[in-house]
Design an enzyme around this catalytic site. Structure first.
Site, PDB file in Angstrom:
ATOM      1  N   LYS A 152      -1.108 -98.966  40.027  1.00  9.50           N
ATOM      2  CA  LYS A 152      -1.987 -98.304  40.974  1.00  9.50           C
ATOM      3  C   LYS A 152      -2.648 -99.351  41.864  1.00  9.50           C
ATOM      4  CE  LYS A 152      -5.589 -99.655  40.233  1.00  9.50           C
ATOM      5  NZ  LYS A 152      -6.715-100.423  39.846  1.00  9.50           N
ATOM      6  N   HIS A 182      -4.123 -96.976  33.805  1.00  9.16           N
ATOM      7  CA  HIS A 182      -4.352 -97.402  32.424  1.00  9.16           C
ATOM      8  C   HIS A 182      -5.525 -96.686  31.752  1.00  9.16           C
ATOM      9  CE1 HIS A 182      -7.476-100.180  33.939  1.00  9.16           C
ATOM     10  NE2 HIS A 182      -7.908-100.223  32.697  1.00  9.16           N
ATOM     11  N   GLU A 220     -19.445-102.073  36.531  1.00  6.61           N
ATOM     12  CA  GLU A 220     -18.859-103.297  35.967  1.00  6.61           C
ATOM     13  C   GLU A 220     -19.750-104.485  36.318  1.00  6.61           C
ATOM     14  OE1 GLU A 220     -14.270-103.284  35.849  1.00  6.61           O
ATOM     15  OE2 GLU A 220     -14.788-102.611  37.842  1.00  6.61           O
ATOM     16  N   ASP A 239      -9.462 -98.686  44.412  1.00  6.84           N
ATOM     17  CA  ASP A 239      -9.202 -99.420  43.169  1.00  6.84           C
ATOM     18  C   ASP A 239      -9.547 -98.581  41.943  1.00  6.84           C
ATOM     19  OD1 ASP A 239      -8.587-101.698  41.567  1.00  6.84           O
ATOM     20  OD2 ASP A 239     -10.703-102.255  41.469  1.00  6.84           O
ATOM     21  N   HIS A 244      -8.516 -94.151  38.528  1.00 12.04           N
ATOM     22  CA  HIS A 244      -9.048 -93.955  37.186  1.00 12.04           C
ATOM     23  C   HIS A 244     -10.062 -92.805  37.065  1.00 12.04           C
ATOM     24  CE1 HIS A 244      -7.067 -97.665  36.570  1.00 12.04           C
ATOM     25  NE2 HIS A 244      -8.028 -98.471  36.953  1.00 12.04           N
TER      26      HIS A 244
HETATM   27  C1  BG6 Z   1      -8.496-101.989  37.101  1.00  8.57           C
HETATM   28  C2  BG6 Z   1      -9.198-102.321  38.384  1.00  8.57           C
HETATM   29  O1  BG6 Z   1      -7.512-101.037  37.340  1.00  8.57           O
HETATM   30  O2  BG6 Z   1      -9.429-101.503  36.165  1.00  8.57           O
HETATM   31  C3  BG6 Z   1     -10.271-103.367  38.113  1.00  8.57           C
HETATM   32  O3  BG6 Z   1      -8.260-102.814  39.329  1.00  8.57           O
HETATM   33  C4  BG6 Z   1     -11.196-102.906  37.018  1.00  8.57           C
HETATM   34  O4  BG6 Z   1     -10.987-103.637  39.299  1.00  8.57           O
HETATM   35  C5  BG6 Z   1     -10.406-102.456  35.796  1.00  8.57           C
HETATM   36  O5  BG6 Z   1     -12.044-103.994  36.657  1.00  8.57           O
HETATM   37  C6  BG6 Z   1     -11.302-101.825  34.752  1.00  8.57           C
HETATM   38  O6  BG6 Z   1     -10.537-101.540  33.630  1.00  8.57           O
HETATM   39  P1  BG6 Z   1     -11.127-101.636  32.153  1.00  8.57           P
HETATM   40  O7  BG6 Z   1     -10.024-101.187  31.270  1.00  8.57           O
HETATM   41  O8  BG6 Z   1     -11.548-103.040  31.943  1.00  8.57           O
HETATM   42  O9  BG6 Z   1     -12.277-100.674  32.161  1.00  8.57           O
END
Ligand code: BG6
Length: 487
Positions: A152, A182, A220, A239, A244
């Site tokens: 993605k 993911h 984050e 992103d 997500h």
């Molecule tokens: C990714 C984004 O897909 O997911 C990132 O590109 C982000 O910017 C990340 O930090 C967050 O994933 P997780 O699994 O760490 O929550």
């Protein structure tokens, strides 16, 4: 002794993985450590990886990058012998070497298996490089016996996603394509389905009659690291949100699928996406942390958002009128991934003024989407002693309390394994993705100006107006219960 892997969990045949973007951030943080764990723990009967990227490297150079990545990012301990076995299966082809060199490397890897094998192409590249990677695989004649995972964001808007889908179909059949998100591989995301549909208790109240509003909040602390070039073109909405957060919204909002098969699940998620109202730019706060424009690789007058908060609606019988508030951003005060459901408050209160009823917000059901998932249901209860004073209490479940914590597969591991087995259940569909771009177009065409926020804050101040009369759940007033301390 290698752990016992139940039959059917992994693929039947050894895998040759062509990892395009092999030296990038995602490959180093997640994909190489994940492929190592799957191979080393016996989930895959054999795995050889051909790294591909723009960098001019040889196989030893790639092995060095992979070893450093494992040392830095693998969450599990491994021995020199484990590494040696994995390293022997690594090879590298630079993009400049062309399709015939890549084909030769794949055939050599297959020959080393001495028997039947399958190909998995993982395209860990930004949207503007996806098509050329697909063409390369076509020209190298690596489509047979293969599956392809597309990272993605899939496209950058409706038009580019439609084009990407149609060009992709010129090379691969739909059944070979795995569009990864993911977040859907996170244990806690799948647990939303279990929680909703394996229990009789919650589903009857999972609707507009009982639920006041929902928050999906993924702040984050992370900055951009080495991803500035990718991020500058992408921003927080593309992103994180159109990918997500909306996929989580799909799991939260969907009707019960007729079975746990890929088609029924996608159908129900896609119905949610079809019912979404287009995103109104007036319901969106875009933010940029101060200092972003002076980072390496970022334009001095960049309009890219590093933060976004928005309100959206699923306009169907279950959810009409219920606001869903979504928020995510970089360099915020905390790293969290929560879904918080606020229930409607009682219509009347018989409790005396000053009793504390309602003083700490509505009852909440909260999911923490961390790998070690947690859930909490909060409600008012009587404080012991004379009179009638009410306190907010909660029932909490933490994966850490179970004996299964060691069984958790990291999200990418789970999804790579599913793709190797040809299971599309936790992947997104062309139709779903195109619809999500469609509802995004009003925002992408007329984005509100970015507002600045201080690194370490919770975003621009206007996020509070946006959610009023409600309030953001984060930062939590009461933290999660510490499983080691019940005192
Ligand atoms: C990714 C984004 O897909 O997911 C990132 O590109 C982000 O910017 C990340 O930090 C967050 O994933 P997780 O699994 O760490 O929550």
């Amino acid at each position: 002794m290698p752990p016992k892997i139940p039959p059917g969990v992994g693929p039947q045949f050894p895998q040759v993985v062509v990892l395009v973007g092999a030296t990038g951030d995602l490959a180093r943080r997640k994909l190489l450590p994940g492929l190592f764990h799957l191979t080393n723990s016996g989930f895959i009967p054999g795995c050889r990886i051909i790294g591909v990227s723009l960098d001019e490297l040889d196989a030893d150079g790639f092995r060095k990058i992979a070893q450093e990545a494992l040392t830095e990012f693998s969450t599990r301990k491994f021995s020199e012998a484990d590494w040696g076995a994995f390293a022997g299966g690594l090879d590298y082809v630079s993009l400049g070497a062309g399709p015939s060199t890549l084909r030769a490397a794949v055939l050599a890897a297959e020959a080393a298996f001495n028997g039947e094998s399958r190909r998995l192409h993982y395209l860990s590249v930004p949207p503007n490089a996806a098509l050329s990677a697909v063409r390369l695989l076509g020209e190298a004649e690596l489509v047979d016996r293969s599956r392809v995972i597309m990272e993605k964001p899939f496209g950058t808007d409706l038009e580019s996603a439609v084009t990407l889908n149609s060009k992709l179909h010129e090379v691969f059949d739909e059944g070979q394509i795995f569009r990864i998100d993911h977040f859907l591989g996170k244990e806690a995301a799948q647990n939303i389905l279990a929680f909703r549909f394996a229990n009789g208790l919650f589903e009857p109240i999972w609707n507009r009659n009982f639920i006041d509003h929902v928050q999906i909040d993924v702040p984050e602390k992370l900055a951009l690291g080495k991803r500035a070039a990718f991020y500058e073109q992408t921003g927080a909405y593309r992103d994180m949100v159109v990918t997500h957060l909306f996929q989580i919204l799909g799991f939260m909002g969907m009707e019960a699928p007729t079975s746990l098969e890929p088609k029924p699940i996608s159908e129900e998620k896609n119905k949610v996406f079809r019912s979404m109202l287009p995103i109104d730019p007036a319901d969106v706060v875009r933010g940029q942390y101060t200092g972003y424009r002076s980072e390496d690789g970022i334009s001095r007058d960049s309009d890219t958002e590093t933060f976004i908060a928005l309100k959206c609606f699923i306009d169907n019988w279950r959810w009409a009128g219920v606001p869903f508030y979504l928020r995510t951003g970089k360099r915020l005060a905390e790293g969290q991934r929560i879904i918080s459901i606020a229930f409607r408050e009682p219509p009347k209160s018989m409790f005396p003024a000053g009793s504390g009823v309602g003083a700490q917000g509505p009852d909440h059901l909260t999911f923490d989407l961390a790998d070690a998932a947690k859930m909490s249901l909060s409600f008012y209860g009587k404080r012991p002693g004379p009179g009638m004073r009410l306190d907010k209490l909660s029932m909490q479940f933490a994966m850490h309390d179970t004996t299964h914590i060691g069984d958790v597969l990291e999200a990418y591991e789970r999804l790579i394994l599913d793709a190797m087995r040809g299971d599309h259940t936790l992947f997104t569909t062309a139709e779903g993705i195109e619809r999500l771009w469609e509802v995004s177009m009003p925002l992408l065409e007329s984005p509100p100006p970015v507002r600045f926020y201080d690194p370490g804050s919770w975003g621009p101040n206007s996020i509070h107006q946006m959610i009023a009369p409600h309030a953001w759940r984060l930062p939590f007033e009461r933290g999660w219960r510490d499983p080691n301390n019940f005192g």
